[in-house]
Design an enzyme around this catalytic site. Sequence first.
Site, PDB file in Angstrom:
ATOM      1  N   LYS A  93       1.300  -0.288  15.066  1.00 17.49           N
ATOM      2  CA  LYS A  93       2.894  -0.280  15.556  1.00 17.49           C
ATOM      3  C   LYS A  93       2.996  -1.368  16.220  1.00 17.49           C
ATOM      4  CE  LYS A  93       4.062   3.220  13.582  1.00 17.49           C
ATOM      5  NZ  LYS A  93       4.428   2.798  12.261  1.00 17.49           N
ATOM      6  N   HIS A 110       0.955  -1.104  -0.016  1.00 17.74           N
ATOM      7  CA  HIS A 110       0.007   0.053   0.033  1.00 17.74           C
ATOM      8  C   HIS A 110       0.813   1.406   0.026  1.00 17.74           C
ATOM      9  CE1 HIS A 110      -4.150  -1.701   1.293  1.00 17.74           C
ATOM     10  NE2 HIS A 110      -3.352  -2.612   0.812  1.00 17.74           N
ATOM     11  N   TYR A 158      -9.100   5.465   7.604  1.00 13.54           N
ATOM     12  CA  TYR A 158      -9.274   5.710   8.902  1.00 13.54           C
ATOM     13  C   TYR A 158     -10.451   6.703   9.317  1.00 13.54           C
ATOM     14  CZ  TYR A 158      -4.837   3.244  10.061  1.00 13.54           C
ATOM     15  OH  TYR A 158      -3.951   2.281  10.403  1.00 13.54           O
ATOM     16  N   PRO A 190      -4.250  -0.094  18.960  1.00  8.63           N
ATOM     17  CA  PRO A 190      -3.879  -0.163  17.478  1.00  8.63           C
ATOM     18  C   PRO A 190      -4.167   0.726  16.408  1.00  8.63           C
ATOM     19  CG  PRO A 190      -5.896  -1.529  18.289  1.00  8.63           C
ATOM     20  CD  PRO A 190      -5.365  -0.709  19.356  1.00  8.63           C
ATOM     21  N   TYR A 206       3.936   6.738  10.266  1.00  7.42           N
ATOM     22  CA  TYR A 206       3.241   5.474   9.845  1.00  7.42           C
ATOM     23  C   TYR A 206       4.013   4.342   9.127  1.00  7.42           C
ATOM     24  CZ  TYR A 206      -0.890   2.932   8.622  1.00  7.42           C
ATOM     25  OH  TYR A 206      -1.935   2.100   8.228  1.00  7.42           O
TER      26      TYR A 206
HETATM   27  P1  RFL Z   1       2.388 -11.752  21.248  1.00 11.98           P
HETATM   28  O1  RFL Z   1       1.829 -11.762  19.954  1.00 11.98           O
HETATM   29  O2  RFL Z   1       1.217 -11.389  22.355  1.00 11.98           O
HETATM   30  O3  RFL Z   1       2.905 -13.350  21.765  1.00 11.98           O
HETATM   31  C1  RFL Z   1       3.112 -13.561  23.043  1.00 11.98           C
HETATM   32  C2  RFL Z   1       3.100 -15.129  23.128  1.00 11.98           C
HETATM   33  O4  RFL Z   1       3.419 -15.637  24.422  1.00 11.98           O
HETATM   34  C3  RFL Z   1       2.702 -16.372  24.834  1.00 11.98           C
HETATM   35  N1  RFL Z   1       2.896 -16.624  26.343  1.00 11.98           N
HETATM   36  C4  RFL Z   1       3.376 -17.519  26.935  1.00 11.98           C
HETATM   37  N2  RFL Z   1       4.103 -18.341  26.581  1.00 11.98           N
HETATM   38  C5  RFL Z   1       4.823 -19.424  27.493  1.00 11.98           C
HETATM   39  N3  RFL Z   1       4.796 -18.922  28.828  1.00 11.98           N
HETATM   40  C6  RFL Z   1       3.764 -18.215  29.319  1.00 11.98           C
HETATM   41  N4  RFL Z   1       3.594 -18.015  30.834  1.00 11.98           N
HETATM   42  C7  RFL Z   1       3.181 -17.229  28.332  1.00 11.98           C
HETATM   43  N5  RFL Z   1       2.091 -16.329  28.316  1.00 11.98           N
HETATM   44  C8  RFL Z   1       1.937 -15.758  27.025  1.00 11.98           C
HETATM   45  C9  RFL Z   1       1.169 -16.353  24.172  1.00 11.98           C
HETATM   46  O5  RFL Z   1       0.438 -17.485  23.977  1.00 11.98           O
HETATM   47  C10 RFL Z   1       1.806 -15.851  22.892  1.00 11.98           C
HETATM   48  O6  RFL Z   1       1.651 -16.751  21.937  1.00 11.98           O
HETATM   49  O7  RFL Z   1       3.564 -10.590  21.769  1.00 11.98           O
HETATM   50  P2  RFL Z   1       4.585 -10.359  20.686  1.00 11.98           P
HETATM   51  O8  RFL Z   1       5.338 -11.404  20.105  1.00 11.98           O
HETATM   52  O9  RFL Z   1       5.366  -9.376  21.221  1.00 11.98           O
HETATM   53  O10 RFL Z   1       3.882  -9.512  19.426  1.00 11.98           O
HETATM   54  C11 RFL Z   1       3.111  -8.439  19.759  1.00 11.98           C
HETATM   55  C12 RFL Z   1       2.048  -8.239  18.380  1.00 11.98           C
HETATM   56  O11 RFL Z   1       1.302  -9.525  18.643  1.00 11.98           O
HETATM   57  C13 RFL Z   1       1.179  -7.147  18.827  1.00 11.98           C
HETATM   58  O12 RFL Z   1       1.938  -6.101  19.186  1.00 11.98           O
HETATM   59  C14 RFL Z   1       0.157  -6.809  17.496  1.00 11.98           C
HETATM   60  O13 RFL Z   1      -0.626  -7.733  17.193  1.00 11.98           O
HETATM   61  C15 RFL Z   1      -0.429  -5.616  17.841  1.00 11.98           C
HETATM   62  N6  RFL Z   1      -1.419  -5.220  16.689  1.00 11.98           N
HETATM   63  C16 RFL Z   1      -0.763  -4.693  15.624  1.00 11.98           C
HETATM   64  N7  RFL Z   1       0.527  -4.314  15.320  1.00 11.98           N
HETATM   65  C17 RFL Z   1       1.013  -3.834  14.096  1.00 11.98           C
HETATM   66  O14 RFL Z   1       2.037  -3.580  14.087  1.00 11.98           O
HETATM   67  N8  RFL Z   1       0.124  -3.493  13.102  1.00 11.98           N
HETATM   68  C18 RFL Z   1      -1.189  -3.721  13.173  1.00 11.98           C
HETATM   69  O15 RFL Z   1      -1.708  -3.544  12.310  1.00 11.98           O
HETATM   70  C19 RFL Z   1      -1.956  -4.081  14.466  1.00 11.98           C
HETATM   71  N9  RFL Z   1      -3.048  -4.391  14.535  1.00 11.98           N
HETATM   72  C20 RFL Z   1      -2.727  -5.301  16.748  1.00 11.98           C
HETATM   73  C21 RFL Z   1      -3.480  -4.980  15.821  1.00 11.98           C
HETATM   74  C22 RFL Z   1      -3.442  -5.839  18.057  1.00 11.98           C
HETATM   75  C23 RFL Z   1      -4.445  -6.106  17.857  1.00 11.98           C
HETATM   76  N10 RFL Z   1      -5.085  -6.839  19.161  1.00 11.98           N
HETATM   77  C24 RFL Z   1      -5.893  -8.152  19.120  1.00 11.98           C
HETATM   78  C25 RFL Z   1      -4.452  -6.327  20.403  1.00 11.98           C
HETATM   79  C26 RFL Z   1      -4.926  -5.144  15.914  1.00 11.98           C
HETATM   80  C27 RFL Z   1      -5.470  -5.703  16.863  1.00 11.98           C
HETATM   81  C28 RFL Z   1      -7.048  -5.995  16.875  1.00 11.98           C
HETATM   82  C1  PHB Z   2      -5.668  -4.567  10.490  1.00 13.61           C
HETATM   83  O1  PHB Z   2      -5.812  -4.875   9.478  1.00 13.61           O
HETATM   84  O2  PHB Z   2      -5.991  -5.406  11.538  1.00 13.61           O
HETATM   85  C2  PHB Z   2      -5.461  -2.941  11.279  1.00 13.61           C
HETATM   86  C3  PHB Z   2      -4.914  -2.309  10.221  1.00 13.61           C
HETATM   87  C4  PHB Z   2      -4.551  -0.854  10.617  1.00 13.61           C
HETATM   88  C5  PHB Z   2      -4.402  -0.548  11.942  1.00 13.61           C
HETATM   89  C6  PHB Z   2      -4.777  -1.522  12.864  1.00 13.61           C
HETATM   90  C7  PHB Z   2      -5.140  -2.915  12.445  1.00 13.61           C
HETATM   91  O3  PHB Z   2      -4.138   0.569  12.335  1.00 13.61           O
END
Ligand code: RFL
Ligand code: PHB
Length: 390
Positions: free
Chosen positions: A296, A72, A200, A292, A384
């Site tokens: 980031k 994108h 957005y 979110p 961004y």
């Molecule tokens: P994770 O992905 O939470 O992974 C942690 C892992 O540790 C496990 N765990 C354990 N394992 C062993 N022993 C324990 N005691 C444990 N406790 C937990 C868990 O089961 C899990 O598998 O952390 P990590 O690796 O730091 O990654 C971070 C990302 O997952 C997170 O920041 C992103 O998903 C945030 N996020 C977004 N980030 C972006 O860069 N771009 C995006 O577009 C974006 N959109 C989002 C998002 C997060 C969202 N949610 C659901 C919070 C959109 C959403 C809706």
């Molecule tokens: C997504 O596609 O899940 C998404 C995209 C942009 C954001 C957050 C989540 O800022």
Amino acid sequence: MRTQVGIVGAGPAGLLLSHLLHQRGIESVVLEVRSREQIESTIRAGVLEQGTMDLLIEAGVGARMRAEGALHHGFEFAFEGKRRRIDLTGLTGHSITVYAQHEVLKDLVAARVDAGAQLYFDVSDVSLHDLDTDHPSICYQHGGEQHTLQCDFVIGCDGSQGVSRKSIPQSLRKDYERVYPFSWFGILCEAPPSSDELIYARHERGFALISTRSPNVQRMYFQCDPHETVENWSDDRVWAELHARADSHDGRQIVDGKIFQKNIVGMRSFVTTTMRYGRLFLAGDAAHIVPPTGAKGLNLAVADVKILSAALRAFYQEGRADLLDHYAETALKRIWRAEHFSYWMTSMTHRRDDATPFEQQLQIAELEHVTTSRAAATALAENYVGVAAV
Ligand code: RFL
Ligand code: PHB
């Protein structure tokens, strides 16, 4: 059992770190509480910064992302019934890729399994010991047996609810937090894209985000009350809300489809600046959370492990501890930049029940400014795509 680096958590941070360490000749063991199926199917992030893409490609795990992810070059803000584009590539020379986090995880797990990694799913009762000595260990249950993993370092990549951060004595930790008075209601639906780029939307009813996953599957969110439940929202009600918030006055409408998943996501900003305690280092969501809105979280997790893998390489191959000593300081510069950006994007686009009419007009004035001033749009775009100076 013994290894050089014990990694807690097989999210993006833990898996990528283990992969990068393997490529640098450093042995690690990854322990994950969930099953492989669970981590490979949990829907989360979608936006990858250019630096994240570059690192995945360089690490040899970017082939499917390149083939299936969508590049994108901009996104749109919708407000006051109109849409205004932020030309990411024109303003910064960089772009982003929309490729789901669980697809990144599938690619990383496949690469680790291919390399014969010691990657254990479905572990339980994980506890960390002797972190303030040079022989830390991790105790856990797996396959009905109790195990102890001796290691040189423990890396806490276990997300916001994991055990690692809690293993640092509270009296030594410096934490910063902000909880927002709203959540995101997210859906996945079978439909063609509503737009070529992400939208957005700021609306008096609340924020909405129109994102995508593939030509046939779309991801959309709208701001909701934190006490809201999925059961309260029929498909018709969801579509009515999304149309009200994201359609524009010139007739451009979002495209409805069959909704096959609904979930509610809390919004929080959090940083612990204590990213190290003895031989324990924290990376990713274990150390920081962003709302979110700025996309980031995943990108910050990747940036942390890039710094940490270089620091561990310097330790093992050159006998240098200085990069490890500076890990938190180095990582926190990008973390605080992303924290501010995510907070600012959230504040500019979300409805607050307690906002005065004056404050609502300020939001609109700010959106007018960032979508018409080249200087302001450039600053936003640099943040961004992830190249803002820190
Ligand atoms: P994770 O992905 O939470 O992974 C942690 C892992 O540790 C496990 N765990 C354990 N394992 C062993 N022993 C324990 N005691 C444990 N406790 C937990 C868990 O089961 C899990 O598998 O952390 P990590 O690796 O730091 O990654 C971070 C990302 O997952 C997170 O920041 C992103 O998903 C945030 N996020 C977004 N980030 C972006 O860069 N771009 C995006 O577009 C974006 N959109 C989002 C998002 C997060 C969202 N949610 C659901 C919070 C959109 C959403 C809706
Ligand atoms: C997504 O596609 O899940 C998404 C995209 C942009 C954001 C957050 C989540 O800022």
